[in-house]
Design a protein around this motif. Structure first.
Motif, PDB file in Angstrom:
ATOM      1  N   SER A   1       0.921  15.358   9.047  1.00 52.95           N
ATOM      2  CA  SER A   1       1.353  14.547   7.903  1.00 52.95           C
ATOM      3  C   SER A   1       1.370  13.056   8.237  1.00 52.95           C
ATOM      4  CB  SER A   1       2.736  14.999   7.426  1.00 52.95           C
ATOM      5  OG  SER A   1       3.722  14.507   8.308  1.00 52.95           O
ATOM      6  N   VAL A   2       1.484  12.707   9.546  1.00 50.43           N
ATOM      7  CA  VAL A   2       1.425  11.282   9.870  1.00 50.43           C
ATOM      8  C   VAL A   2       0.001  10.868  10.217  1.00 50.43           C
ATOM      9  CG1 VAL A   2       3.806  11.015  10.606  1.00 50.43           C
ATOM     10  CG2 VAL A   2       2.080  11.712  12.272  1.00 50.43           C
ATOM     11  N   GLY A   3      -0.934  11.805  10.137  1.00 48.35           N
ATOM     12  CA  GLY A   3      -2.341  11.458  10.318  1.00 48.35           C
ATOM     13  C   GLY A   3      -2.917  11.791  11.675  1.00 48.35           C
ATOM     14  N   MET A   4      -2.159  12.522  12.521  1.00 53.46           N
ATOM     15  CA  MET A   4      -2.708  12.875  13.835  1.00 53.46           C
ATOM     16  C   MET A   4      -3.820  13.909  13.659  1.00 53.46           C
ATOM     17  SD  MET A   4       0.262  13.132  16.641  1.00 53.46           S
ATOM     18  CE  MET A   4       1.601  11.973  16.790  1.00 53.46           C
ATOM     19  N   THR A   5      -4.823  13.800  14.518  1.00 54.40           N
ATOM     20  CA  THR A   5      -5.892  14.799  14.515  1.00 54.40           C
ATOM     21  C   THR A   5      -5.402  16.028  15.275  1.00 54.40           C
ATOM     22  OG1 THR A   5      -6.792  13.969  16.585  1.00 54.40           O
ATOM     23  CG2 THR A   5      -7.632  12.986  14.562  1.00 54.40           C
ATOM     24  N   HIS A   6      -6.233  17.076  15.251  1.00 50.78           N
ATOM     25  CA  HIS A   6      -5.835  18.307  15.941  1.00 50.78           C
ATOM     26  C   HIS A   6      -5.614  18.048  17.429  1.00 50.78           C
ATOM     27  CE1 HIS A   6      -5.478  22.606  16.648  1.00 50.78           C
ATOM     28  NE2 HIS A   6      -6.308  22.470  17.671  1.00 50.78           N
TER      29      HIS A   6
ATOM     30  N   TYR B   1      -7.096   9.217  -4.642  1.00 52.42           N
ATOM     31  CA  TYR B   1      -6.212   8.207  -4.084  1.00 52.42           C
ATOM     32  C   TYR B   1      -6.849   6.856  -4.389  1.00 52.42           C
ATOM     33  CZ  TYR B   1      -3.692   5.382  -0.644  1.00 52.42           C
ATOM     34  OH  TYR B   1      -2.934   4.419  -0.037  1.00 52.42           O
ATOM     35  N   LYS B   2      -6.165   6.057  -5.187  1.00 53.11           N
ATOM     36  CA  LYS B   2      -6.683   4.753  -5.622  1.00 53.11           C
ATOM     37  C   LYS B   2      -8.115   4.872  -6.147  1.00 53.11           C
ATOM     38  CE  LYS B   2      -3.809   1.805  -2.763  1.00 53.11           C
ATOM     39  NZ  LYS B   2      -3.751   0.884  -1.641  1.00 53.11           N
ATOM     40  N   GLY B   3      -8.336   5.905  -6.936  1.00 55.91           N
ATOM     41  CA  GLY B   3      -9.629   6.039  -7.588  1.00 55.91           C
ATOM     42  C   GLY B   3     -10.686   6.792  -6.804  1.00 55.91           C
ATOM     43  N   THR B   4     -10.437   7.072  -5.505  1.00 52.29           N
ATOM     44  CA  THR B   4     -11.440   7.784  -4.712  1.00 52.29           C
ATOM     45  C   THR B   4     -10.951   9.204  -4.455  1.00 52.29           C
ATOM     46  OG1 THR B   4     -11.653   5.696  -3.535  1.00 52.29           O
ATOM     47  CG2 THR B   4     -12.909   7.567  -2.665  1.00 52.29           C
ATOM     48  N   SER B   5     -11.886  10.158  -4.553  1.00 55.93           N
ATOM     49  CA  SER B   5     -11.536  11.542  -4.247  1.00 55.93           C
ATOM     50  C   SER B   5     -11.158  11.619  -2.770  1.00 55.93           C
ATOM     51  CB  SER B   5     -12.722  12.456  -4.529  1.00 55.93           C
ATOM     52  OG  SER B   5     -12.462  13.726  -3.988  1.00 55.93           O
ATOM     53  N   VAL B   6     -10.013  12.261  -2.458  1.00 59.40           N
ATOM     54  CA  VAL B   6      -9.505  12.218  -1.090  1.00 59.40           C
ATOM     55  C   VAL B   6     -10.396  12.960  -0.107  1.00 59.40           C
ATOM     56  CG1 VAL B   6      -7.112  11.843  -1.700  1.00 59.40           C
ATOM     57  CG2 VAL B   6      -7.979  14.181  -1.494  1.00 59.40           C
ATOM     58  N   THR B   7     -11.226  13.884  -0.614  1.00 57.32           N
ATOM     59  CA  THR B   7     -12.115  14.593   0.307  1.00 57.32           C
ATOM     60  C   THR B   7     -13.166  13.650   0.900  1.00 57.32           C
ATOM     61  OG1 THR B   7     -13.349  15.269  -1.630  1.00 57.32           O
ATOM     62  CG2 THR B   7     -11.864  16.897  -0.674  1.00 57.32           C
ATOM     63  N   GLU B   8     -13.350  12.492   0.247  1.00 59.57           N
ATOM     64  CA  GLU B   8     -14.327  11.539   0.779  1.00 59.57           C
ATOM     65  C   GLU B   8     -13.686  10.531   1.728  1.00 59.57           C
ATOM     66  OE1 GLU B   8     -16.180   9.894  -2.745  1.00 59.57           O
ATOM     67  OE2 GLU B   8     -16.462  11.958  -3.466  1.00 59.57           O
ATOM     68  N   LEU B   9     -12.363  10.578   1.829  1.00 62.37           N
ATOM     69  CA  LEU B   9     -11.671   9.611   2.689  1.00 62.37           C
ATOM     70  C   LEU B   9     -11.534  10.145   4.110  1.00 62.37           C
ATOM     71  CD1 LEU B   9      -8.772   8.674   0.268  1.00 62.37           C
ATOM     72  CD2 LEU B   9     -10.621   7.157   0.965  1.00 62.37           C
ATOM     73  N   ASN B  10     -11.325   9.229   5.032  1.00 60.58           N
ATOM     74  CA  ASN B  10     -10.980   9.635   6.393  1.00 60.58           C
ATOM     75  C   ASN B  10      -9.599  10.290   6.356  1.00 60.58           C
ATOM     76  OD1 ASN B  10      -9.437   9.283   8.922  1.00 60.58           O
ATOM     77  ND2 ASN B  10     -11.366   8.424   9.663  1.00 60.58           N
TER      78      ASN B  10
ATOM     79  N   LYS C   1      -0.788   6.343  18.145  1.00 63.45           N
ATOM     80  CA  LYS C   1      -1.949   7.237  18.146  1.00 63.45           C
ATOM     81  C   LYS C   1      -2.814   7.060  16.904  1.00 63.45           C
ATOM     82  CE  LYS C   1      -1.047   8.823  22.023  1.00 63.45           C
ATOM     83  NZ  LYS C   1      -1.941   8.536  23.150  1.00 63.45           N
ATOM     84  N   VAL C   2      -2.171   6.894  15.750  1.00 65.62           N
ATOM     85  CA  VAL C   2      -2.952   6.885  14.511  1.00 65.62           C
ATOM     86  C   VAL C   2      -3.297   5.462  14.085  1.00 65.62           C
ATOM     87  CG1 VAL C   2      -2.996   7.629  12.101  1.00 65.62           C
ATOM     88  CG2 VAL C   2      -1.864   9.043  13.831  1.00 65.62           C
TER      89      VAL C   2
ATOM     90  N   SER D   1      -7.396  11.187   8.562  1.00 59.98           N
ATOM     91  CA  SER D   1      -6.325  10.596   9.352  1.00 59.98           C
ATOM     92  C   SER D   1      -5.700   9.389   8.661  1.00 59.98           C
ATOM     93  CB  SER D   1      -6.882  10.150  10.705  1.00 59.98           C
ATOM     94  OG  SER D   1      -6.284  10.864  11.727  1.00 59.98           O
ATOM     95  N   SER D   2      -6.554   8.448   8.253  1.00 55.91           N
ATOM     96  CA  SER D   2      -5.987   7.223   7.684  1.00 55.91           C
ATOM     97  C   SER D   2      -5.402   7.492   6.296  1.00 55.91           C
ATOM     98  CB  SER D   2      -7.032   6.107   7.656  1.00 55.91           C
ATOM     99  OG  SER D   2      -8.214   6.576   7.094  1.00 55.91           O
ATOM    100  N   TYR D   3      -5.977   8.471   5.573  1.00 55.71           N
ATOM    101  CA  TYR D   3      -5.396   8.820   4.279  1.00 55.71           C
ATOM    102  C   TYR D   3      -3.992   9.367   4.466  1.00 55.71           C
ATOM    103  CZ  TYR D   3      -4.319  11.626   0.184  1.00 55.71           C
ATOM    104  OH  TYR D   3      -3.680  12.176  -0.879  1.00 55.71           O
ATOM    105  N   ARG D   4      -3.864  10.309   5.424  1.00 60.36           N
ATOM    106  CA  ARG D   4      -2.539  10.900   5.654  1.00 60.36           C
ATOM    107  C   ARG D   4      -1.542   9.845   6.139  1.00 60.36           C
ATOM    108  NH1 ARG D   4      -4.243  16.544   8.446  1.00 60.36           N
ATOM    109  NH2 ARG D   4      -4.210  17.865   6.604  1.00 60.36           N
ATOM    110  N   ALA D   5      -2.051   8.870   6.921  1.00 59.39           N
ATOM    111  CA  ALA D   5      -1.156   7.819   7.408  1.00 59.39           C
ATOM    112  C   ALA D   5      -0.620   7.000   6.247  1.00 59.39           C
ATOM    113  CB  ALA D   5      -1.892   6.922   8.398  1.00 59.39           C
ATOM    114  N   SER D   6      -1.424   6.837   5.197  1.00 58.63           N
ATOM    115  CA  SER D   6      -0.951   6.016   4.079  1.00 58.63           C
ATOM    116  C   SER D   6      -0.189   6.826   3.034  1.00 58.63           C
ATOM    117  CB  SER D   6      -2.114   5.256   3.444  1.00 58.63           C
ATOM    118  OG  SER D   6      -3.179   6.123   3.214  1.00 58.63           O
TER     119      SER D   6
END
Lengths: 290, 256, 246
Positions: free
Chosen positions: B139-144, C64-73, C106-107, C75-80
């Motif tokens: 949920s914080v964006g960490m990879t596996h 997310y902000k107009g973009t389908s989340v499957t096209e986003l990275n 890490k992220v 990691s950075s999507y989850r971070a935001s």
């Protein structure tokens, strides 16, 4: 601490129980002068050897077999058997190490077992098709029966205590040239007096390759040294377990086996053997009563 | 009494061999356990990666997982003694007689054998970790892989340490089978002393005691480490931002 | 349209034969605080987990902000898009501070000094400064949840998803956590809060969404939804809920 003491107590009790579990009816074979006199006794031999087959020549005995030759010794000491078959040199070494052990000096094909030279002899093994057999045969034939006996006598003395200074050995090559390469020989280094391991280089022992501080010596080692010298090669001794000896030569890890190995028909299918470099009488080792 | 005299004579005469044997046994067991643990951790991480949506990657993942599964089954399902013979001589036959150096070969055999067991231990360890730990990390964006190394593996390590210690002790004893390929570990030395002295029982009594001393010592040491790793129950509450010495020590328990 | 942060377009999720989400449509604007209410099994949590991609939607799309989340990275999507769980899900092997620091390093690739500064700031904000060195097992439920909120905040997210943040807490600890969440309202964060705390929903949210049977049945301002619900199901739910609460 209490737990340790109680465990120890249980161990001691168990041992006591085992020890008190009656014994086998023993047969005194010390007076036997020919193998037929052993009737009624329990005699053992090492599994998968001619020794075991040969026991079939005696009527009315109980035959037992054990996988390792030191197991035979344990069996004899524990009272499980009355005696076991061994080659005469082995018997000499074993009896020298323990004064309660003696052996019946049977002679092959007269008072002892009926056997061919190949069955009681030991030979050098090379990879099937190797030209080494032809090169080594003349060297082996050049060692006279007297030299063999004299060398074995020295080796047996040596085997009682590796440090005993023997001096000049009966078999010694005067060639010092080693320009023909290396001769890699495998043996168990665990079959006194043919080959054994010792901690020093005393009496012409050879350091075992890959095992610093451990030296091989014995009849096989001296024969190997002689053969290598006569071939103008440098000797390297490799230690392998018995079951690994044949793979070692087949895979090319070593050139040959000199390990008190008899040229049986089954082994002939795996490797090529030279002429025998020693022939032994098969004797019976027994424990003196009391 | 004669027996004890003979035992003592063996110790006195052959102590350099016995010490060398202990050294080789401990070296192979220790390195083998550590490398085995690393193999176990790596396979554990690979096997728990969620299946990719990408077709080709998914197939690759399935193939790798199948290879790992076969590796584990084969090495857990066959005796180490047989593995030693097959690997050592298999290598020699395939390479025209050049043999593996003995001690590295022993370490290799113990490592892959232990690795097969560790893979299962680690997998069990990972499965036992609460799913929430993964979700928290995702949920914080960490990879596996980040999740594994930062969150899961440290917790798994703590949980599996008793099993790892156990493997280590088992390895100390099981290296004895490596004498089949001629590795000069302690059991091999016993065999050698046996053929040199013709005193089988005495020789094995000596190494029996030595093995026990080794495993017993190692077990005690590892238990101390386990205790240390399970962490102190106490923690420090910062009492003041301005005065770093002002702190309250709290004895923690499992409060909810 | 630029100020729409999250948009759910006919979101569906099926577990085996069981259809949990049957086409959820929802639009969340920047800075909005949305409470999602509804009975257990209505799909509230699943919807939240689909937004964060902890569950993979089986149909429909998340933007997310107009973009389908499957096209986003990912990691950075989850971070935001941060998430706070019912069971806290703090990393058991780290101290409270490290829980907030490590993800940043890490992220977001922040330096340790930077990350610690940010983490301490948010830990103070949730009133947990005294416990930076404590491990999760040494904290109470409410304290754990406050650290979990600080952890989510440390990532400087645009959106925070709260999945029943007080359901696993002892009653006396619910207040401290709700107070913290209320305190965030002024920060301009977008928040989606799945909750059973009707008073909280009423007081804090800009909009309340009532979910039932895997769809959004009714939505509106707290006054509209609580004061004058249009749908019969909403009335029943509120009557049962508010009735039992009293």
């Amino acid at each position: 601490m209490k737990r340790i003491i109680s465990i120890l107590t249980i161990c001691v009790l168990l041992c006591a129980c085992l020890a008190s579990c009656g014994g086998r009816e023993k047969t005194d074979i010390s007076g036997a002068t020919k193998i037929a006199d052993l009737k009624g006794a329990t005699i053992a031999a090492q599994a998968d050897t001619f020794h075991l087959t040969a026991l079939g020549q005696i009527e009315g005995i109980t035959v037992k077999d054990y996988p390792d030759f030191t197991d035979l010794l344990n069996a004899l000491n524990s009272g499980a058997i009355d005696g076991y078959v061994a080659e005469e040199p082995t018997a000499l070494s074993v009896c020298a190490a323990d004064s309660t052990l003696k052996y019946l000096p049977f002679v092959n094909n007269s008072t002892g077992f009926t056997a061919t030279d190949a069955e009681t002899g030991i030979a050098v093994a090379f990879k099937t098709g190797s030209d080494m057999v032809a090169k080594v045969n003349p060297i082996i034939e050049s060692i006279s029966a007297e030299t063999r006996a004299a060398l074995m006598k020295q080796i047996v003395t040596m085997s009682e205590n590796e440090e005993t200074e023997i001096g000049e050995l009966a078999l010694k090559s005067d060639k010092t040239d080693t320009s023909n390469g290396t001769l890699k020989i495998a043996m168990e280094c665990a079959y006194k007096p043919f080959n054994w391991t010792q901690t020093t280089a005393a009496n012409g022992a050879v350091e075992i390759s890959g095992k610093s501080g451990m030296y091989a010596n014995g009849y096989d080692v001296q024969v190997a040294k002689y053969i290598a010298a006569e071939l103008g090669m440098k000797l390297e001794v490799y230690q392998y377990e018995w079951d690994s000896l044949l793979p070692a030569v087949q895979s090319g890890a070593v050139d040959g086996i000199i390990a008190g190995m008899s040229p049986t028909a089954e082994r002939e299918e795996e490797v090529d053997f030279t002429e025998c470099y020693y022939n032994s009488n098969l004797v019976i080792i027994y424990k003196t009563q009391g | 009494m004669n027996f004890f005299v003979q035992v003592w004579e063996i110790v006195v005469k052959y102590y350099p061999f016995l010490l060398k044997g202990i050294g080789v046994t401990m070296l192979i067991a220790l390195v083998g356990t550590v490398v085995g643990l690393i193999i176990g951790l790596l396979t554990g991480i690979v096997r728990t990666i969620p299946l990719s949506k990408n077709g080709a990657l998914k197939i690759l993942q399935k193939v790798i997982n199948a290879v790992i599964a076969v590796y584990i089954e084969i090495f857990r399902g066959t005796p180490m003694m047989v593995q030693a013979m097959v690997i050592y001589w298999g290598y020699a036959f395939m390479n025209g007689g050049s043999t593996l150096p003995l001690i590295p070969a022993g370490i290799f055999i113990v490592s892959i054998n232990t690795g097969a067991y560790m893979a299962e231990i680690v997998r069990g360890g990972i499965i036992s970790i609460d799913k929430g730990q993964f979700e928290g990390a995702y949920s914080v964006g960490m990879t596996h892989v980040q999740t594994m190394f930062n969150v899961i593996i440290p917790q798994v390590m703590k949980n599996i340490l008793p099993s790892v210690s156990n493997e280590f002790v088992i390895n100390i004893k099981d290296t004895s089978v490596l004498n089949v390929i001629g590795i000069a570990e302690l059991y091999y030395m016993a065999g050698m002393i046996k053929t040199m002295t013709f005193q089988t029982f005495q020789a094995y009594t000596v190494v029996c005691v030595l093995y026990f001393i080794m495993t017993f010592t190692v077990t005690r040491i590892l238990r101390v480490i386990e205790k240390k790793l399970s962490g102190s129950e106490n923690y420090v509450v910062c009492g003041s931002q301005s005065d770093p010495k002002a702190e309250i020590r709290v004895k923690g328990g499992d409060s909810v | 349209m630029t100020d729409t942060v999250i948009k759910l377009d006919h979101l569906e999720k099926t577990f085996g034969d069981h259809k949990v989400l049957c086409g959820v449509d929802l639009e969340v604007k920047k800075g909005e605080i949305i409470s999602v209410i509804g009975s257990s099994g209505s799909g509230k949590s699943t919807m939240l987990r689909c937004i964060n991609l902890l569950e993979e939607p089986t149909g429909g799309k998340v933007y997310y902000k107009g973009t389908s989340v499957t096209e986003l990275n990912l990691s950075s999507y989850r971070a935001s898009v941060g998430m706070v769980f019912q069971q806290f899900n703090l990393f058991n092997n780290m101290t409270a501070l490290e829980n907030c620091v490590r993800p940043q390093i890490k992220v977001l690739k922040r330096t340790r000094e930077e990350a610690e500064k940010v983490a301490r700031e948010f830990i103070e904000r949730v009133g947990m400064s005294a416990y930076v060195n404590a491990r999760p097992s040494q904290l109470s439920g409410g304290q754990k949840q406050r650290i979990a909120i600080a952890r989510a905040l440390s990532m400087n997210p645009e959106v925070i998803l709260f999945d029943e943040p007080t359901s696993a807490l002892d009653p006396e600890m619910v207040g401290e956590v709700l107070d913290v969440i209320k305190g965030l309202a002024g920060m301009g964060l977008t928040m989606i809060v799945v909750t059973h705390e009707m008073a909280f929903a009423k007081e804090v949210s800009d909009r309340v969404v009532f979910m039932d049977g895997g769809v959004v049945l009714e939505e509106g301002t707290p006054d509209e939804l609580f004061g004058n619900p249009k749908m019969q199901r909403t009335k029943e739910f509120l009557a049962r809920f508010l009735g039992s609460a009293e």
